[in-house]
Design a protein around this motif. Structure first.
Motif, PDB file in Angstrom:
ATOM      1  N   PHE A  32       8.270   9.260  -6.855  1.00 15.84           N
ATOM      2  CA  PHE A  32       8.454   9.708  -5.478  1.00 15.84           C
ATOM      3  C   PHE A  32       9.229  11.008  -5.431  1.00 15.84           C
ATOM      4  N   ASN A  33       8.756  11.899  -4.576  1.00 11.82           N
ATOM      5  CA  ASN A  33       9.454  13.163  -4.373  1.00 11.82           C
ATOM      6  C   ASN A  33       9.577  13.415  -2.882  1.00 11.82           C
ATOM      7  N   ASP A  34      10.439  14.334  -2.520  1.00 13.88           N
ATOM      8  CA  ASP A  34      10.461  14.818  -1.151  1.00 13.88           C
ATOM      9  C   ASP A  34       9.447  15.942  -1.109  1.00 13.88           C
ATOM     10  N   PRO A  35       8.365  15.776  -0.345  1.00 11.94           N
ATOM     11  CA  PRO A  35       7.315  16.793  -0.358  1.00 11.94           C
ATOM     12  C   PRO A  35       7.851  18.163   0.028  1.00 11.94           C
ATOM     13  N   GLU A  36       7.387  19.154  -0.721  1.00 10.77           N
ATOM     14  CA  GLU A  36       7.721  20.535  -0.388  1.00 10.77           C
ATOM     15  C   GLU A  36       7.172  20.824   0.993  1.00 10.77           C
ATOM     16  N   SER A  94       3.405  15.626   5.520  1.00  9.21           N
ATOM     17  CA  SER A  94       4.032  14.415   5.017  1.00  9.21           C
ATOM     18  C   SER A  94       5.540  14.566   4.973  1.00  9.21           C
ATOM     19  N   ASN A  95       6.232  13.516   5.391  1.00  5.89           N
ATOM     20  CA  ASN A  95       7.691  13.449   5.271  1.00  5.89           C
ATOM     21  C   ASN A  95       8.093  12.507   4.141  1.00  5.89           C
ATOM     22  N   GLY A  96       7.202  12.331   3.173  1.00  2.00           N
ATOM     23  CA  GLY A  96       7.509  11.469   2.044  1.00  2.00           C
ATOM     24  C   GLY A  96       6.638  10.233   2.013  1.00  2.00           C
ATOM     25  N   ALA A  97       6.675   9.561   0.855  1.00  5.81           N
ATOM     26  CA  ALA A  97       5.824   8.399   0.618  1.00  5.81           C
ATOM     27  C   ALA A  97       6.678   7.160   0.384  1.00  5.81           C
ATOM     28  N   LEU A  98       6.063   5.991   0.599  1.00  6.72           N
ATOM     29  CA  LEU A  98       6.748   4.731   0.376  1.00  6.72           C
ATOM     30  C   LEU A  98       5.722   3.606   0.270  1.00  6.72           C
ATOM     31  N   TRP A  99       6.164   2.497  -0.288  1.00  9.52           N
ATOM     32  CA  TRP A  99       5.340   1.291  -0.357  1.00  9.52           C
ATOM     33  C   TRP A  99       5.614   0.454   0.876  1.00  9.52           C
ATOM     34  N   VAL A 100       4.552   0.004   1.548  1.00  6.96           N
ATOM     35  CA  VAL A 100       4.700  -0.855   2.722  1.00  6.96           C
ATOM     36  C   VAL A 100       3.847  -2.100   2.493  1.00  6.96           C
ATOM     37  N   PRO A 101       4.419  -3.303   2.746  1.00  5.95           N
ATOM     38  CA  PRO A 101       3.608  -4.515   2.625  1.00  5.95           C
ATOM     39  C   PRO A 101       2.354  -4.419   3.499  1.00  5.95           C
ATOM     40  N   GLU A 151      -3.816  16.722  -3.324  1.00  2.34           N
ATOM     41  CA  GLU A 151      -3.180  16.217  -2.102  1.00  2.34           C
ATOM     42  C   GLU A 151      -2.272  15.024  -2.398  1.00  2.34           C
ATOM     43  N   PHE A 152      -2.737  14.110  -3.229  1.00  2.00           N
ATOM     44  CA  PHE A 152      -1.944  12.924  -3.551  1.00  2.00           C
ATOM     45  C   PHE A 152      -0.632  13.332  -4.213  1.00  2.00           C
ATOM     46  N   PHE A 153      -0.705  14.251  -5.161  1.00  2.00           N
ATOM     47  CA  PHE A 153       0.520  14.699  -5.833  1.00  2.00           C
ATOM     48  C   PHE A 153       1.453  15.417  -4.861  1.00  2.00           C
ATOM     49  N   GLU A 154       0.898  16.334  -4.045  1.00  2.00           N
ATOM     50  CA  GLU A 154       1.744  17.083  -3.110  1.00  2.00           C
ATOM     51  C   GLU A 154       2.486  16.157  -2.150  1.00  2.00           C
ATOM     52  N   GLU A 155       1.833  15.086  -1.723  1.00  2.00           N
ATOM     53  CA  GLU A 155       2.425  14.229  -0.697  1.00  2.00           C
ATOM     54  C   GLU A 155       3.264  13.077  -1.245  1.00  2.00           C
ATOM     55  N   LEU A 173       0.854  -1.182   0.000  1.00  2.00           N
ATOM     56  CA  LEU A 173       0.000   0.000   0.000  1.00  2.00           C
ATOM     57  C   LEU A 173       0.889   1.230   0.000  1.00  2.00           C
ATOM     58  N   LEU A 174       0.552   2.208  -0.841  1.00  2.00           N
ATOM     59  CA  LEU A 174       1.296   3.465  -0.869  1.00  2.00           C
ATOM     60  C   LEU A 174       0.833   4.324   0.304  1.00  2.00           C
ATOM     61  N   VAL A 175       1.770   4.676   1.168  1.00  2.00           N
ATOM     62  CA  VAL A 175       1.473   5.458   2.369  1.00  2.00           C
ATOM     63  C   VAL A 175       2.451   6.624   2.476  1.00  2.00           C
ATOM     64  N   ILE A 176       2.110   7.560   3.359  1.00  2.00           N
ATOM     65  CA  ILE A 176       3.028   8.657   3.679  1.00  2.00           C
ATOM     66  C   ILE A 176       3.506   8.497   5.113  1.00  2.00           C
ATOM     67  N   LYS A 177       4.625   9.144   5.407  1.00  2.00           N
ATOM     68  CA  LYS A 177       5.131   9.208   6.775  1.00  2.00           C
ATOM     69  C   LYS A 177       4.605  10.506   7.380  1.00  2.00           C
ATOM     70  N   LYS A 178       3.745  10.403   8.374  1.00  2.00           N
ATOM     71  CA  LYS A 178       3.081  11.560   8.972  1.00  2.00           C
ATOM     72  C   LYS A 178       4.034  12.275   9.924  1.00  2.00           C
ATOM     73  N   ASN A 179       4.072  13.628   9.832  1.00  2.00           N
ATOM     74  CA  ASN A 179       5.016  14.361  10.674  1.00  2.00           C
ATOM     75  C   ASN A 179       4.375  15.317  11.678  1.00  2.00           C
ATOM     76  N   VAL A 180       3.033  15.384  11.724  1.00  2.00           N
ATOM     77  CA  VAL A 180       2.340  16.221  12.713  1.00  2.00           C
ATOM     78  C   VAL A 180       1.002  15.580  13.057  1.00  2.00           C
ATOM     79  N   GLY A 181       0.353  16.126  14.074  1.00  2.00           N
ATOM     80  CA  GLY A 181      -1.010  15.738  14.416  1.00  2.00           C
ATOM     81  C   GLY A 181      -1.110  14.429  15.174  1.00  2.00           C
TER      82      GLY A 181
END
Length: 162
Positions: A105-109, A116-123, A57-61, A23-31
């Protein structure tokens, strides 16, 4: 002593993007989901439609442009969250099944409001209550059962990971 509950209501659009058992997920950095995996997505801008919002949102993150394949449903989550004068979060999430069409994949602005601190695939089998947001857990459940349900999902013992 009785404590008055003070809810923060959040509304957002989120993309479920499975591929090869991951699943494509983001690394959450707040909240309240900080230091956990979350789904790409978030709140709408003023006057923004649901579909335009999920694409932005999907593109930004993540850095990926998407095709929205299906509206899966809407779920609301309730969980304790101590923040400022807030005691609880009421998170309303609109879920979409999405497909990547281009990008990478990009480093989110990092701008005010970027969570978001970036996205990755996680099993999918590695996503648990200990490392994922309620939205990710609902997405995993949907991927396994193809059922979203209509009942509110309570996380009464939610732990914010600092």
């Amino acid at each position: 002593m009785m404590t008055l509950e003070n809810y923060h209501r959040a509304f957002g659009v989120y993309g479920i993007c499975p591929q090869n058992g991951k699943l494509l997920v983001i690394k959450k950095n707040v909240g309240p989901y900080i230091n956990r995996y979350d789904l790409p997505g978030g709140k709408l801008e003023d006057g923004e439609s649901l579909l335009k919002g999920i694409r932005r949102e999907f593109f930004e993150e993540t850095g990926f442009y998407i095709e929205v394949r299906k509206n899966i449903g809407v779920v609301d989550f309730l969980l304790p969250w101590k923040w400022q004068r807030i005691t609880h979060l009421h998170h309303i999430a609109v879920f979409y099944l999405v497909k990547l069409v281009r990008g990478g994949f990009n480093d989110p602005e990092q701008f005010d409001g970027q969570d978001s601190n970036g996205a990755l695939w996680v099993p999918i089998d590695e996503l648990t209550l200990d490392n994922a947001s309620p939205l990710v857990l609902k997405a995993v459940d949907w991927l396994k059962t193809r059922k979203m349900g209509m009942d509110v999902v309570h996380f009464e013992q939610w732990e914010v990971k600092k």
